[in-house]
Design a protein around this motif. Structure first.
Motif, PDB file in Angstrom:
ATOM      1  N   LYS A  27      14.940  10.977  15.132  1.00 25.60           N
ATOM      2  CA  LYS A  27      13.647  10.300  15.021  1.00 25.60           C
ATOM      3  C   LYS A  27      12.826  10.898  13.881  1.00 25.60           C
ATOM      4  CE  LYS A  27       9.438   9.269  17.522  1.00 25.60           C
ATOM      5  NZ  LYS A  27       8.484   9.845  18.433  1.00 25.60           N
ATOM      6  N   ALA A  28      12.802  12.217  13.778  1.00 25.55           N
ATOM      7  CA  ALA A  28      12.045  12.879  12.704  1.00 25.55           C
ATOM      8  C   ALA A  28      12.613  12.504  11.335  1.00 25.55           C
ATOM      9  CB  ALA A  28      12.060  14.390  12.900  1.00 25.55           C
ATOM     10  N   LEU A  29      13.930  12.435  11.223  1.00 29.60           N
ATOM     11  CA  LEU A  29      14.555  12.052   9.948  1.00 29.60           C
ATOM     12  C   LEU A  29      14.192  10.618   9.570  1.00 29.60           C
ATOM     13  CD1 LEU A  29      18.117  13.610  10.174  1.00 29.60           C
ATOM     14  CD2 LEU A  29      16.443  13.999   8.371  1.00 29.60           C
ATOM     15  N   ARG A  30      14.297   9.703  10.517  1.00 38.02           N
ATOM     16  CA  ARG A  30      13.979   8.295  10.216  1.00 38.02           C
ATOM     17  C   ARG A  30      12.510   8.122   9.852  1.00 38.02           C
ATOM     18  NH1 ARG A  30      17.286   7.556  14.679  1.00 38.02           N
ATOM     19  NH2 ARG A  30      15.456   7.174  15.991  1.00 38.02           N
ATOM     20  N   GLU A  31      11.612   8.776  10.596  1.00 35.78           N
ATOM     21  CA  GLU A  31      10.186   8.648  10.293  1.00 35.78           C
ATOM     22  C   GLU A  31       9.837   9.325   8.972  1.00 35.78           C
ATOM     23  OE1 GLU A  31       8.049  10.015  13.739  1.00 35.78           O
ATOM     24  OE2 GLU A  31       8.663   8.273  14.924  1.00 35.78           O
ATOM     25  N   GLY A  32      10.464  10.440   8.667  1.00 39.38           N
ATOM     26  CA  GLY A  32      10.277  11.067   7.363  1.00 39.38           C
ATOM     27  C   GLY A  32      10.780  10.164   6.252  1.00 39.38           C
ATOM     28  N   GLY A  33      11.901   9.498   6.491  1.00 37.79           N
ATOM     29  CA  GLY A  33      12.439   8.545   5.523  1.00 37.79           C
ATOM     30  C   GLY A  33      11.491   7.388   5.282  1.00 37.79           C
ATOM     31  N   GLU A  34      10.796   6.961   6.320  1.00 41.05           N
ATOM     32  CA  GLU A  34       9.836   5.860   6.163  1.00 41.05           C
ATOM     33  C   GLU A  34       8.677   6.253   5.243  1.00 41.05           C
ATOM     34  OE1 GLU A  34       9.791   2.704   6.804  1.00 41.05           O
ATOM     35  OE2 GLU A  34      11.693   2.709   7.864  1.00 41.05           O
ATOM     36  N   ILE A  35       8.305   7.523   5.242  1.00 46.58           N
ATOM     37  CA  ILE A  35       7.250   7.982   4.323  1.00 46.58           C
ATOM     38  C   ILE A  35       7.728   7.833   2.882  1.00 46.58           C
ATOM     39  CG2 ILE A  35       5.916   9.981   3.545  1.00 46.58           C
ATOM     40  CD1 ILE A  35       5.939  10.928   6.501  1.00 46.58           C
ATOM     41  N   PHE A  36       8.973   8.261   2.624  1.00 47.92           N
ATOM     42  CA  PHE A  36       9.541   8.099   1.278  1.00 47.92           C
ATOM     43  C   PHE A  36       9.655   6.619   0.917  1.00 47.92           C
ATOM     44  CE2 PHE A  36      11.674  12.387   1.806  1.00 47.92           C
ATOM     45  CZ  PHE A  36      10.941  13.000   0.816  1.00 47.92           C
ATOM     46  N   ALA A  37      10.097   5.794   1.865  1.00 49.82           N
ATOM     47  CA  ALA A  37      10.265   4.363   1.594  1.00 49.82           C
ATOM     48  C   ALA A  37       8.928   3.716   1.259  1.00 49.82           C
ATOM     49  CB  ALA A  37      10.916   3.672   2.793  1.00 49.82           C
ATOM     50  N   ALA A  38       7.881   4.069   1.989  1.00 56.75           N
ATOM     51  CA  ALA A  38       6.554   3.510   1.717  1.00 56.75           C
ATOM     52  C   ALA A  38       6.083   3.898   0.317  1.00 56.75           C
ATOM     53  CB  ALA A  38       5.552   3.983   2.761  1.00 56.75           C
ATOM     54  N   ALA A  39       6.354   5.135  -0.081  1.00 57.16           N
ATOM     55  CA  ALA A  39       5.965   5.580  -1.426  1.00 57.16           C
ATOM     56  C   ALA A  39       6.726   4.795  -2.489  1.00 57.16           C
ATOM     57  CB  ALA A  39       6.215   7.075  -1.582  1.00 57.16           C
ATOM     58  N   GLN A  40       8.009   4.530  -2.242  1.00 52.16           N
ATOM     59  CA  GLN A  40       8.789   3.736  -3.192  1.00 52.16           C
ATOM     60  C   GLN A  40       8.246   2.314  -3.268  1.00 52.16           C
ATOM     61  OE1 GLN A  40      13.021   3.814  -2.524  1.00 52.16           O
ATOM     62  NE2 GLN A  40      13.085   6.048  -2.512  1.00 52.16           N
ATOM     63  N   ARG A  41       7.937   1.732  -2.120  1.00 52.89           N
ATOM     64  CA  ARG A  41       7.406   0.361  -2.111  1.00 52.89           C
ATOM     65  C   ARG A  41       6.096   0.263  -2.890  1.00 52.89           C
ATOM     66  NH1 ARG A  41       8.527   0.864   3.705  1.00 52.89           N
ATOM     67  NH2 ARG A  41      10.639   0.076   3.981  1.00 52.89           N
ATOM     68  N   ASN A  42       5.278   1.310  -2.787  1.00 49.50           N
ATOM     69  CA  ASN A  42       3.991   1.298  -3.474  1.00 49.50           C
ATOM     70  C   ASN A  42       4.109   1.513  -4.974  1.00 49.50           C
ATOM     71  OD1 ASN A  42       2.519   0.819  -1.148  1.00 49.50           O
ATOM     72  ND2 ASN A  42       2.270   2.988  -0.707  1.00 49.50           N
ATOM     73  N   SER A  43       5.167   2.151  -5.422  1.00 57.28           N
ATOM     74  CA  SER A  43       5.242   2.489  -6.843  1.00 57.28           C
ATOM     75  C   SER A  43       6.225   1.644  -7.651  1.00 57.28           C
ATOM     76  CB  SER A  43       5.575   3.974  -7.018  1.00 57.28           C
ATOM     77  OG  SER A  43       6.840   4.264  -6.488  1.00 57.28           O
ATOM     78  N   VAL A  44       7.037   0.823  -7.008  1.00 56.27           N
ATOM     79  CA  VAL A  44       8.005   0.019  -7.757  1.00 56.27           C
ATOM     80  C   VAL A  44       7.297  -1.139  -8.460  1.00 56.27           C
ATOM     81  CG1 VAL A  44       8.630  -1.500  -5.833  1.00 56.27           C
ATOM     82  CG2 VAL A  44      10.279  -1.082  -7.650  1.00 56.27           C
ATOM     83  N   ALA A  45       7.745  -1.431  -9.673  1.00 50.75           N
ATOM     84  CA  ALA A  45       7.195  -2.559 -10.438  1.00 50.75           C
ATOM     85  C   ALA A  45       7.660  -3.872  -9.809  1.00 50.75           C
ATOM     86  CB  ALA A  45       7.658  -2.483 -11.883  1.00 50.75           C
ATOM     87  N   VAL A  46       6.756  -4.842  -9.768  1.00 48.13           N
ATOM     88  CA  VAL A  46       7.064  -6.141  -9.175  1.00 48.13           C
ATOM     89  C   VAL A  46       6.833  -7.213 -10.227  1.00 48.13           C
ATOM     90  CG1 VAL A  46       6.471  -7.765  -7.340  1.00 48.13           C
ATOM     91  CG2 VAL A  46       6.341  -5.313  -6.909  1.00 48.13           C
ATOM     92  N   SER A  47       7.823  -8.085 -10.402  1.00 45.70           N
ATOM     93  CA  SER A  47       7.701  -9.159 -11.393  1.00 45.70           C
ATOM     94  C   SER A  47       6.975 -10.363 -10.792  1.00 45.70           C
ATOM     95  CB  SER A  47       9.096  -9.589 -11.851  1.00 45.70           C
ATOM     96  OG  SER A  47       9.759 -10.282 -10.811  1.00 45.70           O
ATOM     97  N   GLN A  48       6.702 -11.338 -11.629  1.00 43.66           N
ATOM     98  CA  GLN A  48       6.066 -12.574 -11.189  1.00 43.66           C
ATOM     99  C   GLN A  48       7.090 -13.630 -10.793  1.00 43.66           C
ATOM    100  OE1 GLN A  48       2.755 -12.775 -10.785  1.00 43.66           O
ATOM    101  NE2 GLN A  48       2.700 -10.638 -11.442  1.00 43.66           N
ATOM    102  N   ILE A  49       8.369 -13.315 -10.950  1.00 40.61           N
ATOM    103  CA  ILE A  49       9.436 -14.264 -10.632  1.00 40.61           C
ATOM    104  C   ILE A  49       9.505 -14.445  -9.115  1.00 40.61           C
ATOM    105  CG2 ILE A  49      11.927 -14.685 -10.787  1.00 40.61           C
ATOM    106  CD1 ILE A  49      11.913 -12.929 -13.306  1.00 40.61           C
ATOM    107  N   ASP A  50       9.766 -15.673  -8.685  1.00 41.48           N
ATOM    108  CA  ASP A  50       9.836 -15.986  -7.259  1.00 41.48           C
ATOM    109  C   ASP A  50      11.253 -15.718  -6.742  1.00 41.48           C
ATOM    110  OD1 ASP A  50       9.158 -16.860  -4.737  1.00 41.48           O
ATOM    111  OD2 ASP A  50       9.548 -18.962  -5.212  1.00 41.48           O
ATOM    112  N   HIS A  51      11.503 -14.474  -6.304  1.00 43.98           N
ATOM    113  CA  HIS A  51      12.779 -14.090  -5.701  1.00 43.98           C
ATOM    114  C   HIS A  51      12.539 -12.862  -4.831  1.00 43.98           C
ATOM    115  CE1 HIS A  51      13.154 -10.666  -8.462  1.00 43.98           C
ATOM    116  NE2 HIS A  51      12.833 -11.485  -9.436  1.00 43.98           N
TER     117      HIS A  51
END
Length: 116
Positions: free
Chosen positions: A19-43
């Motif tokens: 559980k601690a590993l998965r929840e720690g992983g979610e912190i990293f995943a949220a940071a990646q989601r916030n910092s990844v570039a997103v295009s205007q293309i619909d996909h």
């Protein structure tokens, strides 16, 4: 600390570690989601496909894989490393580097709770 938890909780220690590993992983995943570039293309965007795997083990060491899934993973390396026509816009390593202390503190806190 893990030895004390395993002694105290027995079989329940594995569930707590996972559980601690998965929840720690979610912190990293949220940071990646916030910092990844997103295009205007619909996909399907990389941001919407970042996942945390189940707990895996390699030579007794547990870990989770964090990053884009199969549908967008092939595009992620273009952003992370750039191409001959596009500069790099890394999001995986910077997210890890920025969040690793926070995740370590979170996981230690979760494990300490079990000892109380």
């Amino acid at each position: 600390m893990l030895a004390a938890i395993r002694q105290k909780l027995g079989e329940g220690a594995q569930q707590l570690e996972n559980k601690a590993l998965r929840e720690g992983g979610e912190i990293f995943a949220a940071a990646q989601r916030n910092s990844v570039a997103v295009s205007q293309i619909d996909h399907l965007h990389i941001r919407d496909d970042i996942k945390v795997s189940g707990v895996r083990s390699n030579d007794g060491d547990k870990f989770v894989a964090i990053g884009p899934g199969k549908k967008t993973g092939w595009r992620a390396h273009f952003l992370e490393f750039g191409t001959s026509k596009m500069p790099a816009k890394p999001f995986i390593y910077p997210s890890f580097h920025e969040q690793k202390a926070r995740v370590a503190q979170f996981m230690a806190s979760e494990l300490r709770k079990a000892l109380e």
